[in-house]
Design an enzyme around this catalytic site. Sequence first.
Site, PDB file in Angstrom:
ATOM      1  N   ALA A  46       0.823  -1.208   0.000  1.00  0.00           N
ATOM      2  CA  ALA A  46       0.000   0.000   0.000  1.00  0.00           C
ATOM      3  C   ALA A  46       0.858   1.259   0.000  1.00  0.00           C
ATOM      4  O   ALA A  46       0.510   2.255  -0.634  1.00  0.00           O
ATOM      5  CB  ALA A  46      -0.939  -0.003   1.202  1.00  0.00           C
ATOM      6  N   GLU A  47       1.988   1.230   0.705  1.00  0.00           N
ATOM      7  CA  GLU A  47       2.893   2.371   0.725  1.00  0.00           C
ATOM      8  C   GLU A  47       4.327   1.879   0.690  1.00  0.00           C
ATOM      9  O   GLU A  47       4.611   0.711   0.991  1.00  0.00           O
ATOM     10  CB  GLU A  47       2.651   3.243   1.966  1.00  0.00           C
ATOM     11  CG  GLU A  47       1.288   3.908   1.954  1.00  0.00           C
ATOM     12  CD  GLU A  47       1.122   4.953   3.038  1.00  0.00           C
ATOM     13  OE1 GLU A  47       2.133   5.412   3.598  1.00  0.00           O
ATOM     14  OE2 GLU A  47      -0.035   5.316   3.314  1.00  0.00           O
ATOM     15  N   ALA A  48       5.210   2.787   0.299  1.00  0.00           N
ATOM     16  CA  ALA A  48       6.624   2.432   0.188  1.00  0.00           C
ATOM     17  C   ALA A  48       7.474   3.559   0.756  1.00  0.00           C
ATOM     18  O   ALA A  48       7.114   4.736   0.684  1.00  0.00           O
ATOM     19  CB  ALA A  48       7.016   2.169  -1.265  1.00  0.00           C
ATOM     20  N   SER A  73       4.250   8.935   6.726  1.00  0.00           N
ATOM     21  CA  SER A  73       3.523   7.668   6.830  1.00  0.00           C
ATOM     22  C   SER A  73       3.987   6.997   8.109  1.00  0.00           C
ATOM     23  O   SER A  73       5.152   6.597   8.222  1.00  0.00           O
ATOM     24  CB  SER A  73       3.804   6.775   5.619  1.00  0.00           C
ATOM     25  OG  SER A  73       3.279   5.483   5.820  1.00  0.00           O
TER      26      SER A  73
END
Length: 322
Positions: A46-48, A73
């Site tokens: 979903a995120e990096a 994040s």
Amino acid sequence: MKRIPYALVDVFAPAPGAGNRVAVVLDARGMSPEEMQAVAQSLGAAEAAFLLERTGAALSVRFFAPGGEVEFSGHAAVAVGLTAARTGLVPEGTTRLYLHTPTEVLPVELVLEAGEPRKAWVRGPAPRFRDLPPYRALREVLEALGSDERYLHRGLPYGVAFTGLWSLFVPLIAPGVVDALEPEMERLKALCFRLDVATVHAYAPMGPRSFYARDFAPLLGIPEDPVTGSASAGLGALRARAGVVPSREGKVLLTVYQGHHLGNPGVVEVQVEYSPTGEPYSGQIGGEAGLVQTGAGAARGSPWSAGSSWTWTAPWWAARRR
């Protein structure tokens, strides 16, 4: 052929298979934002997070969601701290490191057990708040979530807060009501755009200082985020500002449970501290993380393009510490 070392990490869970998955690219030197975005989409998380430079316990990092770069994040920051320590990217025994983002420096405290990093506490951006949206807008959001004002919790704060992302917080009367939400994503996306918020965070009490939540972020390309660190910190800040916890206590401690509806249960610990004037001025999120996979990616064809194919092999450091 460019080889990109990476790790997939499940955050806010003690072992892989739960929590919120993050891709951590461990050597992103020389990559443009467009290349980072393409790699983030290719890694399937979903995120990096992308590590650009490191000096001792100081790491330069950038965060990307499917819809583009984000300022902060929470779960990705926890992943970076624990992964950097576990893979030897910071000196052994480090208990405090610093993540340098394009906008600020985020301190990370590591909790060691038997000499190994077990948990990370990340100090996020300072809380900020906006005026309450009109009540009719809240009714529209409730309808877009698949609920209505009968299920609104009147004793808990609703509002808009920032601790890395602007989120609208919607209190509901019980965890079962939160679980039953079936959002109309296009309608919710339009409302997020109109209200200028990145996520809608629906939450309900489980105890005096524990909550169950779901977080919807269609504007970021994430219909539902499994476990959301930044919004959990925002919830703590909003409760502190509303005076739910007396300022004489000096700080707010709470636990947020999230991801159960998606089959990815996770736990976020939150601590918000008060300033001498009684305003919430800093927030920390804490959690564990499990290493899912390590490897190195090689893009064939146009580097980092959307049509590139990827081959994954174990990088040189993977055998050092798992």
